[in-house]
Design a protein around this motif. Structure first.
Motif, short mmCIF file in Angstrom:
data_model
loop_
_atom_site.label_atom_id
_atom_site.label_comp_id
_atom_site.label_asym_id
_atom_site.label_seq_id
_atom_site.Cartn_x
_atom_site.Cartn_y
_atom_site.Cartn_z
N GLN A 71 -4.93 -2.47 -10.55
CA GLN A 71 -4.11 -3.25 -9.72
C GLN A 71 -3.69 -4.50 -10.04
N ASN A 102 6.54 -0.82 -6.49
CA ASN A 102 5.88 -2.27 -6.42
C ASN A 102 6.34 -3.07 -7.37
N ASP A 117 0.91 -1.08 -0.01
CA ASP A 117 0.02 0.16 -0.13
C ASP A 117 0.75 1.21 0.04
N SER A 118 1.81 1.31 0.79
CA SER A 118 2.47 2.32 0.96
C SER A 118 3.72 2.79 -0.04
N PRO A 154 -1.29 2.37 -4.87
CA PRO A 154 -2.00 1.23 -5.10
C PRO A 154 -3.52 1.86 -4.97
N ALA A 155 -3.84 2.57 -4.00
CA ALA A 155 -5.14 2.93 -3.58
C ALA A 155 -5.70 3.92 -4.65
#
Ligand SMILES: Nc1ncnc2c1ncn2[C@@H]1O[C@H](COP(=O)(O)OP(=O)(O)OP(=O)(O)O)[C@@H](O)[C@H]1O
Ligand SMILES: [Mg+2]
Length: 257
Positions: A148, A102, A95-96, A140-141
């Motif tokens: 995603q 990623n 997430d971060s 990602p959010a």
């Protein structure tokens, strides 16, 4: 056979009293694309996690290029598992971390490339899965579920692994994007000699991706054959699955709690 990349024999895995894998025997040919089908909860994800060493089987043997990986902490077993890339069913992005971080995670932390080089490869890989450079600096959010999923695919292929596992790569994608992803999986294996193991419920995906299909049922490989044979397998379980019939030998377990 010396063209076998992954060989599983008598693999058992249970959780408490629940037996999930009950003697899986399966060979995956080198440079070929195997698709595993089977009902929800039959243990398809568990099977892949046992090969990767995320779960440890209770019994049995798994060899990658002839190297035993079950219960082995040897460098050779670790090296074989390091050749594997994985697209997790849920995506499992950090997430971060930004999207490009990623995708580049393994390049930076395992292969120790410079951040600049890793970023270049990540951006290129994002393009391969149909995402623009602008996506690379988002979190990602900020992406839709389908986007995603594509990022997860990019992460799985970014470091050019020899073996790739795709767990439900097209679930949640629109039909056109699913087709793009199927093509990408197909071309990765066909052009680059990568060995692929894909789990999917989507029969269109099976037909697009598979050289060989294996059906998991009751903890074992119930049927295995070339994709061209799935419509005339002569097996009632495979037929029911392929046709998506509610009636047939496969009983849906209805939770009794
Ligand atoms: N870490 C775990 N601990 C306990 N039980 C687990 C664990 N992982 C999986 N299971 C159980 O093992 C069984 C098989 O799970 P698995 O995720 O492999 O199913 P699947 O075939 O991938 O299903 P789906 O198609 O819905 O993804 C399920 O009953 C699940 O609850
Ligand atoms: Mg699963």
């Amino acid at each position: 056979m010396d063209n076998v990349k992954i060989s599983m024999r008598g693999v058992h895995k249970r959780f408490g009293k629940k037996v999930v894998l009950d003697g899986v025997d399966l060979d995956v040919e080198s440079g070929r694309s195997l698709v595993v089908i089977g009902g929800s909860g039959t243990g398809k994800s568990v099977l892949i996690k046992c090969i990767l060493g995320i779960l440890e089987p209770d019994a049995g043997s798994i060899r990658i290029d002839g190297v035993e990986v079950v219960g082995s902490r040897s460098g050779a077993a670790g090296a074989k598992r390091a050749e594997c890339g994985m697209l997790f069913q849920g995506g499992a992005l950090f997430d971060s971390l930004k999207i490009w971080e990623n995708v580049a995670f393994r390049l930076i932390y395992a292969e120790r490339l410079s951040r600049q080089k890793a970023r270049e490869i990540a951006m290129h890989t994002l393009k391969r899965v149909g995402l623009g450079e602008d996506v690379g600096d988002l979190l990602p959010a900020e992406l839709s579920g389908g986007m995603q999923k594509r990022v997860s695919l990019a992460r799985a292929i970014a470091s050019d692994p020899q073996i790739i596992f795709f767990d439900e790569p097209t679930t949640g994608l629109d039909p056109i994007m699913a087709d793009v992803i199927n093509d990408l999986i197909r071309s990765t294996t066909a052009d680059e000699g990568v060995t692929a193991v894909t789990i999917t419920h989507d029969m269109q995906s099976v037909r697009a991706i598979a050289d060989t299909v294996a059906m998991l049922y009751a903890g074992r490989i119930h049927w295995q054959g070339p994709v061209a044979e799935i419509d005339a397998s002569g097996d009632a379980y495979v037929e029911q699955f392929v046709e998506g019939n509610a009636d047939g030998p496969i009983r849906i377990e209805r939770a009794a709690e």
